[in-house]
Design a protein around this motif. Structure first.
Motif, PDB file in Angstrom:
ATOM      1  N   HIS A 965       1.404   1.743  11.960  1.00  0.00           N
ATOM      2  CA  HIS A 965       0.760   2.429  10.614  1.00  0.00           C
ATOM      3  C   HIS A 965       0.067   2.182  10.122  1.00  0.00           C
ATOM      4  N   HIS A 966      -0.930   3.267   9.759  1.00  0.00           N
ATOM      5  CA  HIS A 966      -2.245   3.401   9.157  1.00  0.00           C
ATOM      6  C   HIS A 966      -2.118   3.633   7.570  1.00  0.00           C
ATOM      7  N   VAL A 967      -2.325   3.076   6.333  1.00  0.00           N
ATOM      8  CA  VAL A 967      -2.459   2.969   5.288  1.00  0.00           C
ATOM      9  C   VAL A 967      -4.366   4.139   4.589  1.00  0.00           C
ATOM     10  N   LYS A 968      -3.901   4.671   3.868  1.00  0.00           N
ATOM     11  CA  LYS A 968      -4.835   4.894   3.321  1.00  0.00           C
ATOM     12  C   LYS A 968      -4.673   4.859   1.498  1.00  0.00           C
ATOM     13  N   ILE A 969      -5.484   4.231   1.145  1.00  0.00           N
ATOM     14  CA  ILE A 969      -5.232   4.867  -0.831  1.00  0.00           C
ATOM     15  C   ILE A 969      -6.841   5.004  -1.309  1.00  0.00           C
ATOM     16  N   ASN A 970      -6.996   6.135  -1.680  1.00  0.00           N
ATOM     17  CA  ASN A 970      -7.888   6.811  -2.241  1.00  0.00           C
ATOM     18  C   ASN A 970      -8.373   7.307  -4.149  1.00  0.00           C
ATOM     19  N   ARG A 971      -8.670   6.488  -4.951  1.00  0.00           N
ATOM     20  CA  ARG A 971      -8.553   7.000  -5.417  1.00  0.00           C
ATOM     21  C   ARG A 971      -9.582   6.740  -6.587  1.00  0.00           C
ATOM     22  N   GLU A 972     -10.204   8.293  -7.140  1.00  0.00           N
ATOM     23  CA  GLU A 972     -11.696   8.343  -7.489  1.00  0.00           C
ATOM     24  C   GLU A 972     -11.452   8.591  -8.832  1.00  0.00           C
ATOM     25  N   GLY A 973     -11.767   8.229  -9.741  1.00  0.00           N
ATOM     26  CA  GLY A 973     -11.771   8.082 -11.393  1.00  0.00           C
ATOM     27  C   GLY A 973     -10.390   8.487 -11.580  1.00  0.00           C
ATOM     28  N   ARG A 974      -9.309   9.774 -11.645  1.00  0.00           N
ATOM     29  CA  ARG A 974      -8.105  10.530 -11.926  1.00  0.00           C
ATOM     30  C   ARG A 974      -7.316  10.818 -11.078  1.00  0.00           C
ATOM     31  N   GLU A 975      -8.479  11.520  -9.734  1.00  0.00           N
ATOM     32  CA  GLU A 975      -7.173  11.601  -8.761  1.00  0.00           C
ATOM     33  C   GLU A 975      -6.965  10.562  -7.984  1.00  0.00           C
ATOM     34  N   VAL A 983      -2.133  11.309   7.732  1.00  0.00           N
ATOM     35  CA  VAL A 983      -1.239  12.743   6.994  1.00  0.00           C
ATOM     36  C   VAL A 983      -1.558  12.100   5.828  1.00  0.00           C
ATOM     37  N   ILE A 984      -2.139  13.060   4.780  1.00  0.00           N
ATOM     38  CA  ILE A 984      -1.910  13.144   3.212  1.00  0.00           C
ATOM     39  C   ILE A 984       0.052  13.414   2.818  1.00  0.00           C
ATOM     40  N   LYS A 985       0.104  12.127   2.774  1.00  0.00           N
ATOM     41  CA  LYS A 985       1.516  12.402   1.682  1.00  0.00           C
ATOM     42  C   LYS A 985       1.555  12.679   0.274  1.00  0.00           C
ATOM     43  N   LEU A 986       0.479  12.512  -0.662  1.00  0.00           N
ATOM     44  CA  LEU A 986       0.494  12.479  -1.673  1.00  0.00           C
ATOM     45  C   LEU A 986      -0.653  12.943  -2.799  1.00  0.00           C
ATOM     46  N   LYS A 987      -0.442  13.832  -3.487  1.00  0.00           N
ATOM     47  CA  LYS A 987      -2.187  13.464  -4.431  1.00  0.00           C
ATOM     48  C   LYS A 987      -1.172  13.615  -5.922  1.00  0.00           C
ATOM     49  N   HIS A 988      -2.011  12.654  -7.165  1.00  0.00           N
ATOM     50  CA  HIS A 988      -2.047  12.224  -8.708  1.00  0.00           C
ATOM     51  C   HIS A 988      -3.044  12.524  -9.083  1.00  0.00           C
ATOM     52  N   ASN A 989      -3.006  13.257 -10.217  1.00  0.00           N
ATOM     53  CA  ASN A 989      -3.635  13.477 -11.286  1.00  0.00           C
ATOM     54  C   ASN A 989      -3.507  11.874 -12.501  1.00  0.00           C
ATOM     55  N   PHE A 990      -4.262  11.273 -12.301  1.00  0.00           N
ATOM     56  CA  PHE A 990      -4.091  10.771 -13.490  1.00  0.00           C
ATOM     57  C   PHE A 990      -4.070  10.914 -15.476  1.00  0.00           C
ATOM     58  N   SER A 991      -3.643  11.373 -16.383  1.00  0.00           N
ATOM     59  CA  SER A 991      -4.168  11.395 -17.441  1.00  0.00           C
ATOM     60  C   SER A 991      -4.736  10.661 -17.582  1.00  0.00           C
ATOM     61  N   GLU A 992      -4.984   9.506 -17.601  1.00  0.00           N
ATOM     62  CA  GLU A 992      -6.087   8.704 -18.084  1.00  0.00           C
ATOM     63  C   GLU A 992      -5.652   7.202 -17.016  1.00  0.00           C
ATOM     64  N   ILE A 993      -7.288   6.713 -17.168  1.00  0.00           N
ATOM     65  CA  ILE A 993      -6.901   5.505 -15.962  1.00  0.00           C
ATOM     66  C   ILE A 993      -8.201   4.459 -16.294  1.00  0.00           C
ATOM     67  N   ASP A 994      -7.844   3.168 -16.470  1.00  0.00           N
ATOM     68  CA  ASP A 994      -8.491   2.089 -16.558  1.00  0.00           C
ATOM     69  C   ASP A 994      -8.808   0.732 -16.264  1.00  0.00           C
ATOM     70  N   PHE A 995      -7.984   1.449 -14.520  1.00  0.00           N
ATOM     71  CA  PHE A 995      -7.929   0.216 -13.675  1.00  0.00           C
ATOM     72  C   PHE A 995      -9.664  -0.706 -13.484  1.00  0.00           C
ATOM     73  N   LYS A 996      -9.691  -1.873 -13.961  1.00  0.00           N
ATOM     74  CA  LYS A 996     -11.011  -2.605 -13.479  1.00  0.00           C
ATOM     75  C   LYS A 996     -10.628  -4.149 -14.542  1.00  0.00           C
ATOM     76  N   ALA A 997     -11.625  -4.651 -13.734  1.00  0.00           N
ATOM     77  CA  ALA A 997     -11.501  -5.791 -13.931  1.00  0.00           C
ATOM     78  C   ALA A 997     -10.681  -6.493 -13.362  1.00  0.00           C
ATOM     79  N   ILE A 998     -11.234  -7.143 -11.891  1.00  0.00           N
ATOM     80  CA  ILE A 998      -9.996  -7.113 -11.012  1.00  0.00           C
ATOM     81  C   ILE A 998     -10.345  -8.618 -10.991  1.00  0.00           C
ATOM     82  N   LYS A 999      -8.989  -8.810 -10.537  1.00  0.00           N
ATOM     83  CA  LYS A 999      -9.011 -10.514 -10.598  1.00  0.00           C
ATOM     84  C   LYS A 999      -9.082 -11.362  -9.575  1.00  0.00           C
ATOM     85  N   SER A1000      -7.392 -10.388  -8.557  1.00  0.00           N
ATOM     86  CA  SER A1000      -7.485 -11.163  -7.327  1.00  0.00           C
ATOM     87  C   SER A1000      -6.970  -9.765  -6.168  1.00  0.00           C
TER      88      SER A1000
END
Length: 1169
Positions: A965-975, A983-1000
């Motif tokens: 199985h092949h999985v792709k997860i793409n988030r650009e801004g809120r989308e 096959v595209i299985k899901l689309k979602h728009n975040f109200s607000e997201i600030d997913f930064k400062a990745i540790k590991s």
């Protein structure tokens, strides 16, 4: 009448078709002054010319211009014998037995019969030579030796010519020297070598069973016919006349496929019908005869359909009567046809074979018709009551009889008998368009009346004349098409005479290797060979020497490994002795240097490196020691390769033994594919010798330009020319003239071609077509005329880059430079999955550093097997301040921790759920997790500081189903977009997201002391068991970093991680997945370590067997004892592993990675998923 005129002639080598050919003017001759007088002129000297040209200068002003001229040549001696099919000449040699090593036989002949023996000679020992007509072709049969004992081995037959039964003179020349024979008929010559062991011919001659005339028959300078005319005693004459009789047979030719016909009258109302004639044609279909029978007895049709003869009688209110006879009647030979009808019975006889005559019965009586149409119908055939259910006949007819009366076709020509249209009378204008055979590379030629066809099946070539190879010219060309390592056929000279060769193309990221295997690449043992009885091995590459030479010459570098393992067996006998072993290379040359040395230096590799075991010698084996040693190196001088034979002469002493190995021929670097030049000014060009391609030619090249127009190449002749040019940004034209006027093939492109991108052009010309191909646009094909000039005759230089009208100079003009940059602009799309195209002087390469994939095109997956406790943790740099190690250029190893998006891609295969696939956490206690739930559904879980926990579930099936199985997860801004298995299985728009400062980022089980939510913790308890492939996250490849850069990458591996191929596991049993090893080069180098296990052994096999049994018994005892110790050690190691903690900072992680490498190397090799 002419009052004066001049005569001129061209040189013998001049072009007949060139009006501008320089003529040699003789002088002006005066002509006659009235209509009756004759003026004679004699030349002072004899002249040789191909043709004469008479040029009228003045003529009677009050009359009309006219000329009659007779030209008398030099004296010509002609001795002719006429044979009627029963006559013969017998020539006896003076000696009882005449044995010759050299023979020359020459003669001329003409005949109307398609079969007959011209001469036959036979000796007492079974030697014979026969020249005979067979179906209009001339066959030479020759046998040297005893035919009773060696017939199948010594008999040789060669056939030449075609349509030789045309009542025209044909010349024959046979030249033999020992086994070499030249056989010439008219202008066509066949060179061949006779079979058998003998070099001499024991014969006497007898000419018999031939109907026709033979002129000037010479045997080794003896005029046979002259001897017969003078009634010499060694000649026996049987009913032979010495003048050539001309048969009064008038043939006709039906020229047009639509308008030709011949109308002859019949005798109407005669009870019965009788029609006979002979015909010959190349066409499968055509009307032979059509007539309306008298007394309302119907219509009679005779026609060819599919090469088979059909007679059809049809009448209203009655069933048609049909007779079919014969096959392959379109073979170009004369066939006779007789139709006889009496009352209700009709008989069809083909080729005078009464035994196969066909009969049919009609209801109505048959009466002869009034008009007989042969070959076709006139345009107003409805009025003439001529029927033609098929096409018109194109071919020849003769000897036409109607109602048992011969028809004089000369009267038809004079207009006093019948009628006709588009006929050639008193001429059979048939041509054999398959002689010579213009189908190349062994293509089979067939023909119609107007053209020929080529069957290219089983030739490895294609096109109208089997000119184009279906294979590429090199491994580099296959790589350019995106191919990966595999076996391929390559055709090094393209459309040239050399055939294709099967090679292995090892397409790597660095080089493209071409490997040619031979019949013995393994290690071979030699004993008992000495100077008197040398050991010799010849190598067969399943190819010709010319094919191998073409591969080598087109490569930049070639090599063959040469290894000589020895025990008391000397190699080159250095420093000054006569070599005991040598190898033979190209051109059958003997070479006395070994692998790793240089040509002309009698040394091995250790001699050049000064590293031999005994410094007194230049080869290790020359020290003549009792223990095993070897001399191994590469033979890399291209002009000497390939190795065709090896000879060994020093293994016949006591305890002397050797083993040798010659590896496959391996080459890299294509000197032709990327052979480019840059033209920087309009006056820049290259020039080459004249382009010689009289009958067929192909031109192919890549170009890129920004110019609006220009000439790619041009070559001129006196009148002929060839040119390829870009006339406008969207138009490429191929122009050619072979003497029939210019022909232009133009391809229009929907987009501009001057876009500074590489474009491909291929122009071809042969006897059937002129074609032009540009990129993948539709090919433009123009059919060549059936008649006219067909040889392309050029005499100037070939100019590349500009018009050939520029001055001819001996050097490359200024503004031309080798090479042409900018390959990536056109071919960068061949680098996939984030790979970057890198410009090279000769071509390009794909840099896969920033890709999760690898290989020459970044398309090969990087995958590994995980166990339940396996964990890969990639540590990002601290965000404040952001630091980056500038010592490395690999963006796939280091990346910033501050991310404004997620671009995640990976593939997995498992049979277990729940499982934790991927886990990303931040310094702000946020995370992104990808897990498989207990029911096999896929969950993407975001834990955000503001929005809390967001769960996205893909429940379209059970993903723990042992499939990839092949999985792709793409988030650009809120989308957010989640795609599974393309096959595209899901689309979602975040109200607000600030997913930064990745540790590991962790793949598999999370081993750090992190606070996980219950669902993730439940999945983490099982970790991930299965195969994971090509993991990608925002320009980094953590799995690839762990497998390829474990010592420098900020990555930590815990548990068992084994590189494998996930795609191969989909075809195997997932529950018993094992590590898979493969080699990209099946002919590559193997382990060169010694001793020579399995390959070189002494004769102590019995002793070795006893020792093996003893060792096996001891090993079993040790294994039982070790099992208990191993279990105890594993328990102790597990406790230590739990206590060990790994720091999160980058520097300490490198140290931890060093410790983990030892653990990974000890992991199990078999997994249960």
């Amino acid at each position: 009448s002419l009052t004066n005129h001049s005569v001129s002639w061209p040189p013998l080598s001049a072009n007949l078709n060139a009006p501008s050919t320089k003529m040699i003017m003789l002088e002006v001759f005066t002509g006659n002054s009235n209509a009756d007088s004759v003026v004679h002129h004699k030349l002072l000297h004899s002249m040789k010319a191909r043709f004469l040209r008479f040029i009228p200068l003045k003529w009677n002003v009050g009359g009309h211009i006219g000329l009659r001229v007779e030209v008398f040549g030099c004296s010509y001696k002609s001795d002719i014998a006429d044979f009627d099919g029963r006559s013969s000449l017998l020539y006896r040699f003076n000696q009882k037995l005449m044995s010759t090593f050299k023979d020359v036989v020459s003669l001329k002949f003409k005949s109307m019969q398609e079969d007959g023996v011209l001469f036959h000679g036979e000796g007492q020992r079974g030697d014979y030579i026969t020249l005979e007509l067979q179906k209009g072709k001339l066959s030479l049969h020759i046998n040297l030796g005893d035919s009773n004992l060696h017939f199948t081995n010594s008999h040789t037959s060669i056939t030449l010519g075609s349509l030789l039964d045309d009542q025209h003179w044909h010349s024959v020349l046979i030249e033999r020297f020992n086994k070499q024979v030249n056989f010439t008929v008219d202008k066509h010559t066949q060179h061949f070598r006779t079979k058998g062991d003998s070099d001499h011919l024991d014969i006497d001659y007898e000419v018999k069973n031939f109907h026709g005339c033979i002129e000037n028959l010479y045997y080794n300078g003896v005029n046979i016919i002259d001897l017969a005319k003078r009634r010499k005693p060694q000649i026996y004459t049987g009913n032979v006349t010495f003048s050539c009789s001309e048969p009064q047979i008038v043939p006709i030719t039906f020229v047009s496929s639509s308008r030709s016909y011949l109308l002859l009258p019949g005798t109407p109302q005669i009870d019965g019908l009788s029609v006979s004639f002979q015909f010959r044609t190349w066409n499968k279909d055509g009307l032979l005869l059509s007539t309306e029978l008298s007394e309302n007895s119907g219509s009679l049709l005779v026609y060819l359909h599919g090469g088979r003869l059909t007679l059809l009688i049809q009448k209203m209110a009655e069933d048609p009567v049909e007779i079919s006879e014969g096959t392959n009647l379109h073979d170009g030979l004369w066939h006779s046809l007789n139709i006889n009808a009496r009352r209700h019975r009709i008989t069809l006889t083909l080729d005078n074979n009464a035994a196969t005559a066909n009969h049919a019965t009609t209801i109505s009586r048959i009466y002869s018709g009034n008009s007989y149409y042969f070959g076709g119908c006139p345009d107003n055939f409805t009025d003439s009551q001529c029927l033609n259910p098929i096409t018109a006949f194109q071919g020849c007819m003769r000897l036409i009889f109607i109602d048992n009366q011969p028809k004089d076709l000369i009267l038809v020509q004079q207009g006093s008998l019948g009628n006709f249209s588009d006929l050639h009378i008193d001429l059979c204008d048939i041509k054999d368009r398959c002689l010579p055979n213009y189908c190349e590379h062994g293509g089979k030629c067939s023909q119609s009346w107007t053209t020929f066809y080529c069957d290219c099946n089983d030739t490895s070539y294609t096109g109208a004349t089997c000119h184009n190879s279906i294979y590429e010219q090199s491994c580099e060309a296959y790589r350019h098409q995106g191919k990966t390592s595999d076996f391929f056929y390559i055709d090094s000279d393209g459309s040239g005479p050399l055939g294709p060769l099967r090679v292995f193309c090892n397409i790597t990221e660095d080089k493209i290797w071409t490997a040619v295997q031979h019949n013995n690449t393994g290690l071979t043992r030699v004993q008992g060979a000495g100077p008197e009885k040398p050991y010799t091995m010849s190598f067969n590459y399943n190819s010709s020497s010319e094919q191998l030479e073409a591969v080598i010459n087109s490569a930049e570098y070639c090599e063959q490994e040469a290894a000589y393992h020895c025990k008391k067996s000397r190699l080159l006998n250095t420093p000054n002795g006569i070599p005991f072993a040598w190898w033979v290379g190209r051109a059958n040359e003997k070479h006395l240097y070994w692998g790793g040395s240089l040509p002309g230096i009698q040394q091995c590799a250790c001699g050049l490196e000064e590293s031999c075991l005994d410094m007194r010698y230049f080869c290790n084996c020359d020290a003549d020691r009792e223990e095993w040693t070897n001399d191994t190196g590469l033979l890399a001088f291209k002009d000497h390769l390939p190795v065709t034979q090896i000879v060994i002469t020093d293994t016949n002493r006591s305890n002397s033994e050797a083993a040798w190995k010659i590896g496959p021929l391996r080459c890299y670097g294509d000197r032709q594919f990327w052979n480019a030049a840059s033209f920087n000014t309009e006056a820049s060009y290259l020039h080459f010798p004249t382009f010689h391609a009289e009958v067929s030619a192909d031109i192919s090249f890549f170009f890129k330009t920004t110019s609006l127009s220009g000439v790619f190449l041009e070559n001129l002749g006196m009148k002929d020319f060839i040119r390829v040019e870009i006339r406008s940004p969207k138009e490429i034209t191929f122009s050619i003239d072979v003497g029939n006027g210019p022909t232009e093939a133009t391809v229009q492109s929907p987009t501009p071609l001057n876009d500074n991108q590489w474009h491909y052009v291929r122009a071809e010309r042969n006897l059937k077509q002129t074609s032009l191909q540009v990129d993948n646009l539709p090919k433009k094909v123009l059919e060549a005329p059936a008649e006219g000039h067909f040889r392309l005759q050029l005499n100037s230089q070939l100019f590349v880059g500009t018009s050939g009208r520029s001055p001819t100079i001996a050097k490359m003009t200024p503004g031309v430079k080798p090479g042409c940059p900018g390959h990536c602009s056109s071919y960068g799309n061949l680098c996939h999955n984030g790979g970057k195209c890198v410009e090279k002087y000769n071509g390009y390469s794909c840099d896969c550093t920033s890709s999760a994939y690898e290989g020459p095109f970044c398309k090969e997956e990087v995958s590994a097997l995980f166990e339940a406790g396996t964990s890969i943790t990639y540590i990002f740099q601290e965000p404040y301040p952001v630091t980056k190690n500038t010592s490395t250029s690999s963006s796939a190893i280091y990346a910033d921790a501050i991310m404004s998006k997620e671009n995640i891609a990976f593939s997995f295969l498992t049979a277990h759920a729940p499982s934790l696939l991927l886990y990303i956490n931040t310094y702000f206690h946020e995370y992104l997790a990808v897990i498989l739930s207990k029911n096999g559904s896929l969950q993407v879980r975001y834990k955000l500081s503001k929005d809390g926990l967001l769960i996205f579930t893909i429940d379209s099936g059970n993903f723990a189903n042992r499939e990839m199985h092949h999985v792709k997860i793409n988030r650009e801004g809120r989308e957010l977009i989640i795609q599974v298995d393309q096959v595209i299985k899901l689309k979602h728009n975040f109200s607000e997201i600030d997913f930064k400062a990745i540790k590991s980022l962790t793949l598999g089980k999370v081993t750090d002391s992190l606070t996980l939510d219950p669902e993730v913790s439940k999945a983490n308890a099982y970790g991930f068991t299965g195969c994971m492939s090509s993991v990608w996250y925002n320009h980094i490849a953590p799995l690839k970093a762990a497998l390829r850069h474990p010592s420098i990458a900020p990555v930590t591996v815990k548990g068992s991680l084994t590189e494998s191929s996930c795609s191969s596991l989909t075809e195997a049993d997932v529950n018993t997945a094992t590590t898979i090893y493969s080699s990209s080069d099946p002919f590559g180098k193997t382990d060169e370590r010694e001793p020579l296990t399995n390959a070189v052994r002494s004769d102590s096999a019995v002793i070795g067997g006893v020792i093996a049994v003893v060792i096996f018994t001891i090993f079993c005892i040790i294994a039982i004892m070790s099992r208990f110790l191993y279990q105890h050690k594993q328990a102790h190691r597990s406790s230590q592993t739990k206590e060990k903690e790994y720091p999160e900072n980058l520097e300490s992680s490198f140290k931890a990675d060093t410790d983990l490498q030892n653990t990974v190397s000890e992991c199990k090799r078999e997994y249960f998923i």
